[in-house]
Scaffold this motif. Sequence first.
Motif, mmCIF file in Angstrom:
data_model
loop_
_atom_site.group_PDB
_atom_site.id
_atom_site.type_symbol
_atom_site.label_atom_id
_atom_site.label_comp_id
_atom_site.label_asym_id
_atom_site.label_seq_id
_atom_site.Cartn_x
_atom_site.Cartn_y
_atom_site.Cartn_z
ATOM 1 N N MET A 8 0.953 -1.190 -0.145
ATOM 2 C CA MET A 8 0.041 0.290 -0.066
ATOM 3 C C MET A 8 0.989 1.339 -0.129
ATOM 4 O O MET A 8 0.317 2.361 -0.148
ATOM 5 N N ALA A 9 1.964 1.288 0.360
ATOM 6 C CA ALA A 9 3.182 2.308 0.306
ATOM 7 C C ALA A 9 3.670 2.637 -0.951
ATOM 8 O O ALA A 9 4.432 3.420 -1.338
ATOM 9 N N LEU A 10 3.342 1.628 -2.082
ATOM 10 C CA LEU A 10 4.037 1.852 -3.380
ATOM 11 C C LEU A 10 3.266 2.820 -4.259
ATOM 12 O O LEU A 10 2.011 2.470 -4.516
ATOM 13 N N ARG A 11 3.776 3.797 -4.888
ATOM 14 C CA ARG A 11 3.257 4.739 -5.910
ATOM 15 C C ARG A 11 3.339 4.210 -7.213
ATOM 16 O O ARG A 11 2.362 3.930 -8.232
ATOM 17 N N ALA A 48 3.956 8.824 1.021
ATOM 18 C CA ALA A 48 4.477 9.538 2.068
ATOM 19 C C ALA A 48 3.653 8.915 3.299
ATOM 20 O O ALA A 48 2.435 8.365 3.060
ATOM 21 N N PRO A 49 4.113 8.495 4.356
ATOM 22 C CA PRO A 49 5.555 8.935 4.956
ATOM 23 C C PRO A 49 6.491 7.836 4.617
ATOM 24 O O PRO A 49 7.616 8.174 5.442
ATOM 25 N N LEU A 73 9.784 -0.793 2.069
ATOM 26 C CA LEU A 73 9.864 0.647 2.346
ATOM 27 C C LEU A 73 9.744 0.935 3.745
ATOM 28 O O LEU A 73 8.994 0.125 4.640
ATOM 29 N N VAL A 74 10.548 1.961 4.183
ATOM 30 C CA VAL A 74 10.544 2.502 5.613
ATOM 31 C C VAL A 74 9.883 3.887 5.629
ATOM 32 O O VAL A 74 10.019 4.644 4.575
#
Length: 75
Positions: A8-11, A48-49, A73-74
């Motif tokens: 879910m953090a991947l654009r 982000a974040p 991803l951090v």
Amino acid sequence: HGSIHPAMALRKIWVIQDGDTLSTRYSTNTFSIEVKPGPYVVWIDAVAPYRDIQYDNNSLGVGKDIELGNIELVQ
């Protein structure tokens, strides 16, 4: 090819080679892209974040694969 966590953090995933910029498709958290042989950069654009990640100095030979593995991803 490789996989990104958390998905879910991947654009978007970009591959930059010889002045050309390509975006790649991904399914859930895995991706794969075909590029011509030579040097290239992989840029993972995170939401982000979470922080973007860039992999430099990748070189791909004719008929070869590069496995980037599990990418975390951090924040």
